[in-house]
Motif scaffolding. Structure first.
Motif, short mmCIF file in Angstrom:
data_model
loop_
_atom_site.label_atom_id
_atom_site.label_comp_id
_atom_site.label_asym_id
_atom_site.label_seq_id
_atom_site.Cartn_x
_atom_site.Cartn_y
_atom_site.Cartn_z
N ALA A 104 0.83 -1.21 0.00
CA ALA A 104 0.00 0.00 0.00
C ALA A 104 0.86 1.25 0.00
O ALA A 104 0.63 2.19 -0.78
N ASN A 105 1.88 1.28 0.85
CA ASN A 105 2.77 2.44 0.90
C ASN A 105 3.53 2.62 -0.41
O ASN A 105 3.71 3.75 -0.88
N ASP A 106 3.96 1.52 -1.00
CA ASP A 106 4.66 1.60 -2.29
C ASP A 106 3.73 2.12 -3.38
O ASP A 106 4.14 2.92 -4.23
N LEU A 107 2.50 1.65 -3.37
CA LEU A 107 1.52 2.12 -4.36
C LEU A 107 1.27 3.61 -4.22
O LEU A 107 1.29 4.35 -5.21
N PHE A 108 1.03 4.06 -2.99
CA PHE A 108 0.71 5.47 -2.78
C PHE A 108 1.91 6.38 -3.11
O PHE A 108 1.73 7.48 -3.64
N ASP A 109 3.12 5.92 -2.79
CA ASP A 109 4.31 6.70 -3.13
C ASP A 109 4.45 6.85 -4.64
O ASP A 109 4.71 7.95 -5.15
N GLU A 110 4.27 5.75 -5.35
CA GLU A 110 4.38 5.79 -6.81
C GLU A 110 3.30 6.67 -7.42
O GLU A 110 3.56 7.51 -8.31
N TRP A 111 2.08 6.50 -6.94
CA TRP A 111 0.94 7.27 -7.45
C TRP A 111 1.17 8.76 -7.23
O TRP A 111 0.95 9.58 -8.15
N SER A 112 1.62 9.12 -6.04
CA SER A 112 1.87 10.53 -5.72
C SER A 112 2.95 11.12 -6.61
O SER A 112 2.82 12.25 -7.11
#
Length: 216
Positions: A104-112
């Motif tokens: 989840a943290n990796d997804l949100f970092d990439e998305w941001s």
């Protein structure tokens, strides 16, 4: 070598392995959001399994408190096995939650980070809105899962106390002593199961929302 160097190297190696994993999955058309949904699904299943293990241990203890004489050792061995199964299930729940949080943290970092790559302001704002909504839903999911998980160890501690006491005092007097504590343990496990059911419900809601957003 300085004492912080080894942990730092381990972090870099873990990060490299994770990046390689994501890269491999993307080659097969599996994005981070898909991995997140799969891991939430696994976490939900582990919590369902844990519910059954804790419930089974409680039922076993209840049976043991209502028997006389001869079958004490047999029931104790079964109860000890139920305790070990509950402990393993609790560890699996914790592991699954950690795996969910990682992706989840990796997804949100990439998305941001990718928001800055938009040239169309309208699309960027909509993507950012979707990101914030997904983060909000995930934060609620994580809160509910961790609330249930946090209640597992106190229950396990009480179960261990009962198992150890019976191991060292396998007689009617020990049964009487444990019988006095049974209602407290029963209540604790009931609360735990209720919280786990809430976590399962929230997991289903999160998975459904993620799948709906992909189909829009």
């Amino acid at each position: 070598m300085k004492k912080w160097t080894l942990p730092l190297v381990a972090v870099f190696m873990l990060s490299a392995c994770q990046s390689a994993y994501y890269g491999t999955m993307e080659k097969f058309g599996v994005e981070k959001r898909d991995i997140l949904v799969d891991r939430v699904d696994d976490a939900r299943d582990s919590q369902t399994d844990a519910q059954e293990e804790f419930r089974s241990a409680l039922e076993r203890l209840d049976e043991m408190l209502n028997i006389d004489g001869g079958k004490l050792e047999e029931q104790y061995n079964a109860l000890s096995g139920d305790y070990e199964d509950s402990k393993d299930a609790a560890q699996k729940v914790r592991s699954r939650i950690d795996e969910v949080d990682e992706v989840a943290n990796d997804l949100f970092d990439e998305w941001s980070e990718e928001l800055s790559e938009y040239s169309n302001d309208t699309m960027r704002r909509e993507s950012e809105r979707q990101l914030r909504e997904t983060e909000r839903r995930y934060a609620e999911l994580l809160r509910v899962m961790e609330r249930a998980a946090d209640k597992m160890q106190p229950v396990l501690d009480k179960m261990q106390d009962n198992v150890l006491y019976l191991k060292h005092n396998l007689n009617a007097k020990a049964i009487d002593a444990i019988r006095g504590e049974f209602s407290n343990l029963q209540n604790d496990i009931s609360v735990l199961i209720k919280d786990m059911e809430a976590a399962v419900t929230e997991s289903n809601r999160f998975i459904e929302a993620m799948q709906d957003s992909q189909s829009d």
